[in-house]
Design a protein around this motif. Structure first.
Motif, PDB file in Angstrom:
ATOM      1  N   UNK A 215       0.840  -1.204   0.000  1.00 29.13           N
ATOM      2  CA  UNK A 215       0.000   0.000   0.000  1.00 29.13           C
ATOM      3  C   UNK A 215       0.874   1.253   0.000  1.00 29.13           C
ATOM      4  N   UNK A 216       1.928   1.243   0.828  1.00 24.85           N
ATOM      5  CA  UNK A 216       2.830   2.396   0.901  1.00 24.85           C
ATOM      6  C   UNK A 216       3.511   2.628  -0.439  1.00 24.85           C
ATOM      7  N   UNK A 217       4.034   1.575  -1.026  1.00 23.28           N
ATOM      8  CA  UNK A 217       4.702   1.718  -2.325  1.00 23.28           C
ATOM      9  C   UNK A 217       3.692   2.127  -3.401  1.00 23.28           C
ATOM     10  N   UNK A 218       2.446   1.626  -3.286  1.00 23.49           N
ATOM     11  CA  UNK A 218       1.403   2.038  -4.228  1.00 23.49           C
ATOM     12  C   UNK A 218       1.080   3.508  -4.099  1.00 23.49           C
ATOM     13  N   UNK A 219       1.113   4.045  -2.877  1.00 27.18           N
ATOM     14  CA  UNK A 219       0.899   5.479  -2.672  1.00 27.18           C
ATOM     15  C   UNK A 219       2.021   6.281  -3.307  1.00 27.18           C
ATOM     16  N   UNK A 220       3.263   5.838  -3.105  1.00 27.82           N
ATOM     17  CA  UNK A 220       4.403   6.540  -3.709  1.00 27.82           C
ATOM     18  C   UNK A 220       4.331   6.483  -5.232  1.00 27.82           C
ATOM     19  N   UNK A 221       3.861   5.343  -5.761  1.00 27.22           N
ATOM     20  CA  UNK A 221       3.786   5.181  -7.215  1.00 27.22           C
ATOM     21  C   UNK A 221       2.534   5.808  -7.818  1.00 27.22           C
ATOM     22  N   UNK A 222       1.574   6.213  -6.967  1.00 30.77           N
ATOM     23  CA  UNK A 222       0.306   6.804  -7.420  1.00 30.77           C
ATOM     24  C   UNK A 222      -0.553   5.787  -8.168  1.00 30.77           C
ATOM     25  N   UNK A 223      -0.797   4.656  -7.522  1.00 31.57           N
ATOM     26  CA  UNK A 223      -1.682   3.631  -8.069  1.00 31.57           C
ATOM     27  C   UNK A 223      -3.109   3.941  -7.630  1.00 31.57           C
ATOM     28  N   UNK A 224      -4.066   3.709  -8.505  1.00 30.35           N
ATOM     29  CA  UNK A 224      -5.476   3.886  -8.158  1.00 30.35           C
ATOM     30  C   UNK A 224      -5.821   2.995  -6.964  1.00 30.35           C
ATOM     31  N   UNK A 225      -6.530   3.487  -5.945  1.00 31.64           N
ATOM     32  CA  UNK A 225      -7.170   4.798  -5.801  1.00 31.64           C
ATOM     33  C   UNK A 225      -6.317   5.826  -5.059  1.00 31.64           C
TER      34      UNK A 225
END
Length: 505
Positions: A215-225
């Motif tokens: 989730x943290x890496x997804x936030x840094x990468x700007x993954x939906x949502x």
């Protein structure tokens, strides 16, 4: 140990400290020092790329502590590639900034260099806690850079950016705490050895920590949502800052590439391929969301900001599939899209400086100054971003499409990527035709002269899409070898046995 591994961290650190101490020095001196620092950084990155090309893993252990103890830096093909990608980008962004974008903040160059230090720390670190430290260093610098220039237009998006990343930092700490409570280590190689043997209740703790990390890496990468903060923040930032931020989402992608194939890969037992079945559909949804945003963009900067999200989805889809061919294709596309998006951010600022009050909004206006040059640059950038031949974006997307084996994933990826590229073409065609060709009678006032250094920096970044095509063979060979190295988990684990005392490598 090889002391060259510390150069990408020490060079911007020392340069940033000097900038902080000479905040009241003449701006010409500060600019000269900043550009010299970034040039040295590029040289060190190229040296490390040459070292990594032999396929070995190099280690630097601070204080001569044998891994898994202490702080370690690890150089391999992937980290070297990311260092060169960032150094090239930073050099041209810095060149653009000394055209006037650095005025109004005496610490602009210091913050710029500290962010580069954080980025390079993230690419070289060999343990999760120092990855967290690197994230914090680059994020603290990015907060200041995002606010550079002041004004309420930057304050509100900047506040959203700060709050979301603070939440992400808290989740990062919790996740590494959960993992450490079970394994007793945060060294990535040591984690890769210990996690396959975890069972019972401890398994759920590590699984929770691993999913929170994703989730943290997804936030840094700007993954939906987790991507809606990005368009406004990037569109409101000054041009060189937005261009440098083109690599910020790639840090999240790099972290996924580094952590999950190694620690939660095929050999991780019950935790094998943790979260990857979620990543593929989220990547495709991110791509779709980016295309929808691009179609509705009301300014060139906003259009390019949505292109960042499109590129994130395009990169993460093959990474989620996890094959060697798909990883290689993603890395090839990573080079192209990062430099192209950065060049388009700089170009949007040049366009805004030549259109008076119309700025970079997608509305009709009197003919802009230097229209021929800027329209040609926009054409090159748009062709590369959309993925049309003969520029690098086309080859990157073809490699991604070819890397997928027949099956449901192939149908989804081909369908979403091809349809998304078509609608992206419509978005760029709409923006380009209105801004450059649909003009009204009148004369534009209040323009800035087009400076040679800003035009050179912009043109050079966009021209890299042509350079990548010219060097497509060697680059593809390097990305193939990088993907093979990422899949070779045992080779990375050998760093635990690397002697760190008395070695003169």
């Amino acid at each position: 140990m090889n002391h060259w591994l510390t150069a990408p961290i020490l060079i911007p650190l020392l340069g940033g400290i000097l900038q902080a101490l000479m905040g009241y020095a003449p701006i010409r001196l500060r600019r000269t020092l900043a550009l010299a620092t970034t040039t040295l950084l590029l040289v060190s990155a190229l040296v490390l790329l040459a070292m990594a090309s032999d396929g070995s893993h190099r280690l630097y252990a601070f204080g001569n502590w044998q891994p898994p103890f202490g702080i370690v830096l690890v150089l391999d093909r992937l980290s070297a590639l990311m260092l060169v990608l960032t150094a090239v980008l930073a050099l041209f962004c810095h060149l653009f900034s000394i055209g006037g974008a650095d005025e109004g903040n005496r610490q602009f160059h210091g913050l710029f260099l500290f962010q580069l230090m954080g980025l390079n720390m993230a690419f070289l670190t060999g343990d999760l806690f120092n990855l967290f430290v690197a994230f914090e260093v680059l994020l603290i610098a990015s907060y200041g850079l995002l606010m550079h220039g002041g004004g309420t237009l930057r304050t509100v998006p900047g506040l959203h950016y700060v709050v979301l990343n603070l939440v992400g930092s808290a989740l990062f700490l919790i996740s590494v705490g959960l993992i450490y409570s079970v394994t007793g280590t945060l060294n990535m190689a040591d984690l890769a050895l210990k996690i396959p043997h975890i069972d019972g209740e401890s398994l759920n703790l590590v699984k929770a920590g691993g999913m929170m990390l994703l989730v943290v890496f997804g936030l840094k990468a700007a993954v939906l949502p987790l991507c809606f903060w990005l368009p406004r923040a990037y569109a409101r930032a000054t041009a060189p800052v937005a261009a440098l931020f083109a690599v910020m989402t790639k840090v999240g992608i790099y972290a996924i590439l580094r952590v999950y194939p190694l620690i939660f890969g095929d050999s991780a037992g019950a935790l094998a391929n943790l979260g990857m079945h979620w990543l593929f559909p989220l990547a495709l949804a991110t791509l779709v969301m980016g295309v929808i945003g691009a179609l509705g963009a009301q300014s060139l900067k906003t259009l390019v900001a949505w292109q960042v999200i499109i590129s994130v989805g395009t990169l993460l889809a093959p990474i989620a599939l996890g094959s060697q061919a798909s990883l290689s294709a993603a890395l090839f596309y990573l080079l192209s899209t990062t430099w192209t998006v950065a060049g388009l951010f700089l170009l949007a600022d040049l366009v805004a400086s030549q259109r008076g009050s119309a700025r970079d909004t997608v509305v009709t206006a009197p003919p802009m100054h230097n229209r021929t040059l800027l329209s040609v640059l926009f054409l090159v950038g748009a062709v590369a971003a959309v993925g049309l031949p003969p520029l690098s974006g086309f080859f990157g997307k073809v490699l991604i499409l070819k890397s997928v084996t027949p099956g449901p994933e192939m149908a989804w990826l081909w369908g979403v990527l091809l349809v998304g590229s078509f609608f992206s073409l419509i978005a760029y065609a709409r923006a380009g035709s209105i801004v450059f060709w649909r003009t009204v009678s009148g004369h534009i006032e209040d323009t800035r002269p087009l400076k040679a250094r800003t035009a050179t920096a912009t043109g050079a970044l966009l021209a890299l899409s042509i350079v990548i095509v010219a060097l497509a063979g060697p680059i593809a060979q390097y990305t193939d070898a990088t993907a093979a190295q990422l899949k070779d988990r045992d080779a990375y684990l050998d760093i635990l046995q690397t002697p760190v005392v008395g070695e003169d490598d």
